[in-house]
Every structure is written in structure tokens, then in C-alpha cells.
Design an enzyme around this catalytic site. Sequence first.
Site, PDB file in Angstrom:
ATOM      1  N   ASP A 135      -1.042  -6.692  -3.643  1.00  0.00           N
ATOM      2  CA  ASP A 135      -1.693  -5.932  -4.422  1.00  0.00           C
ATOM      3  C   ASP A 135      -3.019  -6.541  -5.024  1.00  0.00           C
ATOM      4  O   ASP A 135      -2.859  -7.717  -5.545  1.00  0.00           O
ATOM      5  CB  ASP A 135      -0.822  -5.397  -5.307  1.00  0.00           C
ATOM      6  N   GLU A 188      -4.359  -5.616  -0.086  1.00  0.00           N
ATOM      7  CA  GLU A 188      -5.152  -4.369  -0.816  1.00  0.00           C
ATOM      8  C   GLU A 188      -6.575  -4.964  -1.405  1.00  0.00           C
ATOM      9  O   GLU A 188      -6.423  -5.367  -2.551  1.00  0.00           O
ATOM     10  CB  GLU A 188      -4.191  -3.817  -2.014  1.00  0.00           C
TER      11      GLU A 188
END
Length: 550
Positions: free
Chosen positions: A280, A312
Amino acid sequence: MASSIEFSLFAPYNKGASLVGSFSNWEEIPMKKDKEGYFRIMVDLEDGVYQYKFRVQSKSWFFEPDQWVDVNDPYATDIDDSTQNANVRIKDGERIVDTYVWKHDDKPLPADHELVIYELHVGDFSGGEDDPYARGKYKHVVEKLDYLADLGINAIELMPVKEYPGDHSWGYNPRYFFATESSYGTSNELKNLIDECHARGIRVIMDGIYNHSESESPLTQIDHDYWYHHSPRDPDNNWGPEFNYEFYDENLETYPARKFMGDQVNFWVKEYHIDGIRFDAARQIANYDFMHWIVQEAKKAAGMKPFYTVAEHIPETTSITNADGPMDGCWHDSFYHCVLEHICGDTFDLERLKDVIDCKRQGFMGATNVVNYLTNHDHNHVLAELGDRGILDEEAFKRRRLGAVLTMTAVGVPLLWMGEEFGEYKYKTQEQAKIDWTLLGHDLNRNLFEFCKGLIHLRKNNHALYTENIEFIHENPEAKVLAYSRWNDEGSRVVVVANFSDDFLAGYTIPNFPENGTWHEWTADYDVEAGDNQIMVDLGGYEAKVFVWQ
């Protein structure tokens, strides 16, 4: 019979620490610091489960100097929800996480290039409005695994399952990095879910948060600036105290934040047998050195089995995956934006479309370097986006099918967000939003499910779609038609012809067809002959045809 069990706390610059627990009637047991910066104490304990905490003289700037504070063990593997104390389990004189016995470690799992990923949130995946029973636990995901196996996906990406405060969250506010979220069930139940996935040849990718923690995570309370940046580096993209991977402790010759995260990744790979990690907020972490190292740690721990690491990084960058990049893959956000705008009819730009369908045009090197999706947890469902533009009912489902064809036939690894395969249409919310499984009772929704299932099956059986080979064989900007060919060296071929206009194009000719002879049109299930390297087709508005070489 009691055994001697060690409790330790790494707090190298703190003056004092003690242990309190159910085994001492919560009386303090003083701890001694060693040269490595650990406070340690041995306690005689019988087999059983005990609660404990540390008391430590904090060095965090928001407390009084050397103020005593109670903190949980940053390495605690189980947090008791009602008391918010850490649990320690002793069995046969050893600390254990649980007594789970793995059953399906020997099952073969798909390689990275074969993945079709399904992203889900444990709390919202099972149940639904009409369901009279409370659901939303690991064991309820297990009940849905046969559904997922039928759909054909072969990897699930779990939104974060590390212990967060409260009972409902997306999980991007982790407080305890070694403990699994108690509202979803026990560590045993999470292991059983992963094991049951493996039994069906489904890999489990864990969503990991390495950028930040929740504000009351133990390390923030012990010595905030030893593990974290003093203040947010980008206040507009700040979700909590940010780990400082640059800070090196000269005295102890260690990077404290890296060591903590390395320990955590090792723990999850070995203890939970996970098959990949989504990183993330990689753009915010902004430290390739650390990311290289943590990916190596994960892959070392995984040993021989396939392990997929995906960042990400919004907007995406080729540097994170290519030759010297740390990750295997990157979330392909430009694919989402571009394809969504095209199926919604907001725009038509052939060059942009070609860029996202063939990620090599953007500089990516191969098929596992991007993860393509039409939505994920951060965005609305596609049907909600279409509905906002007044595109409803059959027209909306037709365009969703066009989107599905592009996602499953573009270069890259496809990802579905839960419910997307049958046309869930709720708006994105961080509140509870369970999937409405009753939608599968409606024809349009059921047909979309069957269509997505068929496309996944086609992808897994036609290995042309596993390669990075793609050629755009026909472009017609006036009619808004684009056709591309995919192939492999074993003779598999797929040609996709997509119409991005409302117009019905009767008897439309596609030139430059790669082979003369019999092709099978997959969406409507009929055979068609190509001659003179061309094919004639009736193309509906916002429709894609998929030709498979027989």
C-alpha cells in the site's frame, strides 16, 4: 509443570521497562536492558493463555520526559479485543501462535503470469442485506470459496487483516502488525481460510501497510522518532505516523523501522503461508532501497514457492517494476481511468487506449509488471459510474461486458473487485457495505457473472493471453473501432475487436487478420472464416468480439 518463558522489548534509548500480566496479578516485574537494546525478563509459566503488557518510560515527544506509559508488545500475535491486552499462548513449554496444522501445502499453485486476482474485504464479502445471520468473518469467506473457484479466479487479495482499533475498518489503520484482526476471527481461522484457498489452487495475496501505522501503535508510544518520521512528509497524503526507513542507528548498527518490518514480513510469510504482498502507498514510502530489501526478505522466507509482490504506486511508474525496480508488479491506475472513460463514452483517444492495453508502450517490460482493473476498493463500482451518467439496465451491462473483455485480454494481470463480476453497484464507502448477493437472482447480473466466468476460463486456457505479445491490427478513429491480436509461440491466437461507439456496424471488415481459416467467435459462440487476411463482422454499439484461433 512450569517452564521459563522470556519476554523482551526492544527500546534501546528508554530508561526503564517492566512487565505486567495476569500471571503477576498485574504487579510490575522489573526488566533489565542488555547491550543490544532489549529489556528482558524470564517468567515461569504453566501451559495456558495469559494476558500481558509492558510499562515503559517513554521517549516520545508528546509525553512528559521519561513518563511511564503502558504499551502492548509490538510483536504481540494476539490482542484480546475487550481488554486490549496482548495474549501469550504457552504449549509444551513454548510460546506458540496457535495449534493450526496445515493440510494443503503440497498443492500446486498458479505462476505469477497465470494469476486472475479477486480483491475482497473480509467484513463485507459475506452476508448481505437480506442475510439474517451476522457474517463477515474468515470462516464465512471459506463458505464462498467454491463460488470463487467456480468463477475461476486463482488468487484472492485480502484487504488488510492486521489488528486495527474497533470492529469495522478497511484496515489501513493497523495498530498491531503481528496480530490478525479479531473481529474477523482467530489466527486459526485465518490459516484455515488460506489453507482452503490452497486446496483449490488459489493463492492468497496479503495487503500490507508499510508506510504508516495507526497513531496509538505501540512503537509510537515507546520512542516515536526512533521508528517514525517526526511529522508527515506530505500532509495531504497522510494516514498516520510514517515509518522512517532512512534512519540508521549507528550505535546498534541497525535500521530500526526496516528491522521491525522485516520481522513482520518474515512472520506473515512463514506463519500464515501467504503467496504475495500488495504494498500500500508505495509512492509515499518513497524508498526503493527499503523496498528492494523487504521484497528480498519476503521471497527468501517464501523459499521455492511463487511469491508475487505488487506496489500500489499512484500514479504508476515503470521504475518500480523494471530491471532494477523492487517489485514484480504495479497497480495499473491509468488502465482504470482510461478504459472506464471509454466504456462510459466520456472520451475517445486511440493512442491512450493502446498505451493501457499494451503496457509496454508505457515502458513496462512484461505481462506481470501491471495489474489491470476497472475498479478496486478505492473507486466506485463500474455500474455506479455508468449510472451516474444515466447509462442503466441492459445498456450498462453491455458496456460492463466490453470492459471485462479489455481487462481479461490486455497485457497484464487482471484484478476484479468483489461483486464486480455480477454487477454490484453500491457507491464506495468506508462504512459497512456488504455485497448484495441477491443480485445473482436477476438475469442481467447472472449473465454478467457467466460472461466473466467464461472470459477467465478463456484466459486460463488460451495462453496467448499470458504473454506480452500484442499487435494493434486495425484502428478506425472515425468509427471508434480498435482491433488487436495476442499470440504465443505455441500457436495460440486471440483477436479482440472493440467498438467504442453507440453505432451498430453491420458487415464491418477487419483487415490484417493474422491467419486465414476457421476462427471461433467466443462471445456469441459461432465459427467464422477468415480469407484474404480479413474477416467480416456485425459489431454492436459498445461491443467487443473475441476471435479464438481453433
